[in-house]
Design a protein around this motif. Structure first.
Motif, PDB file in Angstrom:
ATOM      1  N   THR A  20       0.811  -1.219   0.000  1.00  0.00           N
ATOM      2  CA  THR A  20       0.000   0.000   0.000  1.00  0.00           C
ATOM      3  C   THR A  20       0.848   1.275   0.000  1.00  0.00           C
ATOM      4  OG1 THR A  20      -0.143   0.034   2.401  1.00  0.00           O
ATOM      5  CG2 THR A  20      -1.892  -1.155   1.202  1.00  0.00           C
ATOM      6  N   LEU A  21       2.160   1.142   0.195  1.00  0.00           N
ATOM      7  CA  LEU A  21       3.034   2.321   0.179  1.00  0.00           C
ATOM      8  C   LEU A  21       3.108   2.890  -1.240  1.00  0.00           C
ATOM      9  CD1 LEU A  21       6.054   1.316   2.420  1.00  0.00           C
ATOM     10  CD2 LEU A  21       4.317   3.004   2.916  1.00  0.00           C
ATOM     11  N   PRO A  22       2.919   4.182  -1.381  1.00  0.00           N
ATOM     12  CA  PRO A  22       2.992   4.784  -2.722  1.00  0.00           C
ATOM     13  C   PRO A  22       4.437   5.099  -3.114  1.00  0.00           C
ATOM     14  CG  PRO A  22       2.316   6.435  -1.149  1.00  0.00           C
ATOM     15  CD  PRO A  22       2.460   5.143  -0.389  1.00  0.00           C
ATOM     16  N   VAL A  23       5.202   4.092  -3.409  1.00  0.00           N
ATOM     17  CA  VAL A  23       6.591   4.278  -3.818  1.00  0.00           C
ATOM     18  C   VAL A  23       6.599   4.479  -5.328  1.00  0.00           C
ATOM     19  CG1 VAL A  23       8.883   3.249  -3.931  1.00  0.00           C
ATOM     20  CG2 VAL A  23       7.434   2.849  -1.945  1.00  0.00           C
ATOM     21  N   GLN A  24       6.977   5.688  -5.727  1.00  0.00           N
ATOM     22  CA  GLN A  24       6.996   5.983  -7.152  1.00  0.00           C
ATOM     23  C   GLN A  24       8.392   5.850  -7.733  1.00  0.00           C
ATOM     24  OE1 GLN A  24       5.237   9.821  -7.290  1.00  0.00           O
ATOM     25  NE2 GLN A  24       3.185   9.049  -6.941  1.00  0.00           N
ATOM     26  N   GLU A  25       9.366   6.254  -6.954  1.00  0.00           N
ATOM     27  CA  GLU A  25      10.742   6.117  -7.417  1.00  0.00           C
ATOM     28  C   GLU A  25      11.629   5.916  -6.205  1.00  0.00           C
ATOM     29  OE1 GLU A  25      14.154   8.562  -9.896  1.00  0.00           O
ATOM     30  OE2 GLU A  25      12.116   9.323  -9.826  1.00  0.00           O
ATOM     31  N   PHE A  26      12.474   4.940  -6.303  1.00  0.00           N
ATOM     32  CA  PHE A  26      13.387   4.625  -5.214  1.00  0.00           C
ATOM     33  C   PHE A  26      14.794   4.966  -5.683  1.00  0.00           C
ATOM     34  CE2 PHE A  26      16.122   1.741  -2.816  1.00  0.00           C
ATOM     35  CZ  PHE A  26      15.716   2.040  -1.531  1.00  0.00           C
ATOM     36  N   THR A  27      15.439   5.903  -4.988  1.00  0.00           N
ATOM     37  CA  THR A  27      16.805   6.286  -5.348  1.00  0.00           C
ATOM     38  C   THR A  27      17.675   6.288  -4.102  1.00  0.00           C
ATOM     39  OG1 THR A  27      16.321   8.633  -5.042  1.00  0.00           O
ATOM     40  CG2 THR A  27      16.058   7.767  -7.264  1.00  0.00           C
ATOM     41  N   SER A  28      18.938   6.151  -4.329  1.00  0.00           N
ATOM     42  CA  SER A  28      19.878   6.161  -3.207  1.00  0.00           C
ATOM     43  C   SER A  28      20.075   7.602  -2.734  1.00  0.00           C
ATOM     44  CB  SER A  28      21.220   5.574  -3.637  1.00  0.00           C
ATOM     45  OG  SER A  28      21.842   6.419  -4.562  1.00  0.00           O
ATOM     46  N   GLN A  29      20.654   7.737  -1.573  1.00  0.00           N
ATOM     47  CA  GLN A  29      20.884   9.068  -1.016  1.00  0.00           C
ATOM     48  C   GLN A  29      21.878   9.852  -1.867  1.00  0.00           C
ATOM     49  OE1 GLN A  29      22.358   9.094   2.988  1.00  0.00           O
ATOM     50  NE2 GLN A  29      21.796  11.239   3.299  1.00  0.00           N
ATOM     51  N   SER A  30      22.898   9.181  -2.373  1.00  0.00           N
ATOM     52  CA  SER A  30      23.882   9.880  -3.206  1.00  0.00           C
ATOM     53  C   SER A  30      23.235  10.371  -4.504  1.00  0.00           C
ATOM     54  CB  SER A  30      25.079   8.991  -3.505  1.00  0.00           C
ATOM     55  OG  SER A  30      24.680   7.839  -4.213  1.00  0.00           O
ATOM     56  N   GLU A  31      22.291   9.594  -5.073  1.00  0.00           N
ATOM     57  CA  GLU A  31      21.591  10.061  -6.268  1.00  0.00           C
ATOM     58  C   GLU A  31      20.701  11.262  -5.951  1.00  0.00           C
ATOM     59  OE1 GLU A  31      19.456   6.708  -7.756  1.00  0.00           O
ATOM     60  OE2 GLU A  31      21.206   5.832  -8.721  1.00  0.00           O
ATOM     61  N   GLN A  32      20.060  11.249  -4.801  1.00  0.00           N
ATOM     62  CA  GLN A  32      19.210  12.368  -4.411  1.00  0.00           C
ATOM     63  C   GLN A  32      20.049  13.636  -4.212  1.00  0.00           C
ATOM     64  OE1 GLN A  32      17.004  11.168  -0.977  1.00  0.00           O
ATOM     65  NE2 GLN A  32      15.682   9.760  -2.118  1.00  0.00           N
ATOM     66  N   ILE A  33      21.198  13.501  -3.593  1.00  0.00           N
ATOM     67  CA  ILE A  33      22.091  14.650  -3.398  1.00  0.00           C
ATOM     68  C   ILE A  33      22.574  15.165  -4.744  1.00  0.00           C
ATOM     69  CG2 ILE A  33      24.350  15.346  -2.501  1.00  0.00           C
ATOM     70  CD1 ILE A  33      23.795  13.418  -0.144  1.00  0.00           C
ATOM     71  N   SER A  34      22.910  14.252  -5.639  1.00  0.00           N
ATOM     72  CA  SER A  34      23.366  14.651  -6.970  1.00  0.00           C
ATOM     73  C   SER A  34      22.271  15.408  -7.720  1.00  0.00           C
ATOM     74  CB  SER A  34      23.792  13.416  -7.756  1.00  0.00           C
ATOM     75  OG  SER A  34      24.175  13.772  -9.058  1.00  0.00           O
ATOM     76  N   GLN A  35      21.041  14.912  -7.634  1.00  0.00           N
ATOM     77  CA  GLN A  35      19.927  15.596  -8.290  1.00  0.00           C
ATOM     78  C   GLN A  35      19.659  16.962  -7.646  1.00  0.00           C
ATOM     79  OE1 GLN A  35      16.698  12.830  -8.024  1.00  0.00           O
ATOM     80  NE2 GLN A  35      17.538  11.473  -9.598  1.00  0.00           N
ATOM     81  N   ARG A  36      19.825  17.045  -6.351  1.00  0.00           N
ATOM     82  CA  ARG A  36      19.570  18.290  -5.625  1.00  0.00           C
ATOM     83  C   ARG A  36      20.532  19.399  -6.051  1.00  0.00           C
ATOM     84  NH1 ARG A  36      19.216  22.644  -3.928  1.00  0.00           N
ATOM     85  NH2 ARG A  36      18.884  23.370  -1.826  1.00  0.00           N
ATOM     86  N   PHE A  37      21.783  19.033  -6.296  1.00  0.00           N
ATOM     87  CA  PHE A  37      22.794  20.026  -6.630  1.00  0.00           C
ATOM     88  C   PHE A  37      23.035  20.162  -8.128  1.00  0.00           C
ATOM     89  CE2 PHE A  37      23.967  19.132  -2.184  1.00  0.00           C
ATOM     90  CZ  PHE A  37      23.823  20.417  -1.699  1.00  0.00           C
ATOM     91  N   ALA A  38      22.223  19.551  -8.951  1.00  0.00           N
ATOM     92  CA  ALA A  38      22.399  19.644 -10.408  1.00  0.00           C
ATOM     93  C   ALA A  38      22.246  21.085 -10.885  1.00  0.00           C
ATOM     94  CB  ALA A  38      21.410  18.730 -11.122  1.00  0.00           C
ATOM     95  N   GLN A  39      21.270  21.796 -10.364  1.00  0.00           N
ATOM     96  CA  GLN A  39      21.053  23.183 -10.778  1.00  0.00           C
ATOM     97  C   GLN A  39      22.215  24.071 -10.332  1.00  0.00           C
ATOM     98  OE1 GLN A  39      17.414  24.932  -9.429  1.00  0.00           O
ATOM     99  NE2 GLN A  39      17.598  26.683 -10.796  1.00  0.00           N
ATOM    100  N   GLU A  40      22.730  23.848  -9.140  1.00  0.00           N
ATOM    101  CA  GLU A  40      23.861  24.643  -8.669  1.00  0.00           C
ATOM    102  C   GLU A  40      25.099  24.404  -9.532  1.00  0.00           C
ATOM    103  OE1 GLU A  40      21.733  23.156  -6.681  1.00  0.00           O
ATOM    104  OE2 GLU A  40      21.018  24.737  -5.367  1.00  0.00           O
ATOM    105  N   ARG A  41      25.313  23.149  -9.953  1.00  0.00           N
ATOM    106  CA  ARG A  41      26.436  22.847 -10.840  1.00  0.00           C
ATOM    107  C   ARG A  41      26.262  23.534 -12.185  1.00  0.00           C
ATOM    108  NH1 ARG A  41      26.217  17.831  -8.392  1.00  0.00           N
ATOM    109  NH2 ARG A  41      24.877  16.971  -9.986  1.00  0.00           N
ATOM    110  N   LEU A  42      25.026  23.555 -12.682  1.00  0.00           N
ATOM    111  CA  LEU A  42      24.755  24.230 -13.945  1.00  0.00           C
ATOM    112  C   LEU A  42      25.051  25.727 -13.830  1.00  0.00           C
ATOM    113  CD1 LEU A  42      23.585  24.160 -16.846  1.00  0.00           C
ATOM    114  CD2 LEU A  42      21.355  24.601 -15.814  1.00  0.00           C
ATOM    115  N   PHE A  43      24.618  26.334 -12.747  1.00  0.00           N
ATOM    116  CA  PHE A  43      24.895  27.755 -12.534  1.00  0.00           C
ATOM    117  C   PHE A  43      26.397  28.008 -12.405  1.00  0.00           C
ATOM    118  CE2 PHE A  43      20.461  28.518 -10.642  1.00  0.00           C
ATOM    119  CZ  PHE A  43      19.962  28.901 -11.882  1.00  0.00           C
ATOM    120  N   ALA A  44      27.090  27.124 -11.709  1.00  0.00           N
ATOM    121  CA  ALA A  44      28.537  27.288 -11.552  1.00  0.00           C
ATOM    122  C   ALA A  44      29.240  27.222 -12.904  1.00  0.00           C
ATOM    123  CB  ALA A  44      29.093  26.229 -10.609  1.00  0.00           C
ATOM    124  N   ARG A  45      28.809  26.302 -13.767  1.00  0.00           N
ATOM    125  CA  ARG A  45      29.400  26.211 -15.103  1.00  0.00           C
ATOM    126  C   ARG A  45      29.094  27.469 -15.920  1.00  0.00           C
ATOM    127  NH1 ARG A  45      27.328  20.445 -15.267  1.00  0.00           N
ATOM    128  NH2 ARG A  45      29.084  19.253 -14.479  1.00  0.00           N
TER     129      ARG A  45
END
Length: 169
Positions: A20-45
């Motif tokens: 019954t858990l609504p799990v839509q996407e399961f990602t590791s913590q390192s992937e979540q951190i990478s996705q979180r900082f993707a925009q900051e990396r783009l701005f830095a570039r």
């Protein structure tokens, strides 16, 4: 392919525990951190690209200004040569005067950068606002571009026939 297989296996394990858990996407913590900082990396570039473009434009402008400064003195250099000045001494004089101006500009620029560094310190995460290697690289680049821009017209003017330079005046 391995990551997708591991992700599907993780999704199946989560559904086996509680379907019954609504799990839509399961990602590791390192992937979540990478996705979180993707925009900051783009701005830095983007900031780095705009900074490189600014340095390129500054070098082009400085080269043009110093070349003009040396070329407009062709008549003066011709007069000095007609009066017996040596080519090397004339080139050294023009280079010294031009590099003195560049030195003043570099000093003002470094002072302004150090002053402005206090205000951007809050937005620089993990970076010092005063980075000596970066400042040294910028000063070195400006010095090399200025030296080339001063030297080429001064040498060209020193090779001009003194009588031809006097006739132009």
């Amino acid at each position: 392919a391995v990551r997708d297989t591991a992700r599907m296996a993780s999704d199946e394990k989560m559904k086996a525990i509680d379907p019954t858990l609504p799990v839509q996407e399961f990602t590791s913590q390192s992937e979540q951190i990478s996705q979180r900082f993707a925009q900051e990396r783009l701005f830095a570039r983007a900031y780095a690209a705009f900074g490189a473009l600014a340095v390129l434009l500054a070098c082009i402008g400085l080269f043009g200004l110093m070349s003009y400064n040396g070329a407009r003195r062709t008549t003066e250099i011709g007069v000095r040569m007609a009066l017996g000045a040596q080519r090397g001494a004339v080139v050294a004089m023009v280079m010294g005067e031009s590099m003195r101006l560049v030195g003043i500009g570099v000093a003002v620029g470094i002072a302004t950068a150090l002053w402005a560094g206090r205000y951007v310190k809050a937005v620089l995460y993990g970076l010092p606002p005063y980075d000596p290697p970066t400042i040294a690289a910028a000063v070195g680049l400006i010095a090399v571009v200025s030296a080339l821009a001063c030297c080429l017209p001064a040498r060209r003017a020193a090779k001009v026939d003194p009588m031809e330079a006097l006739r132009q005046q």
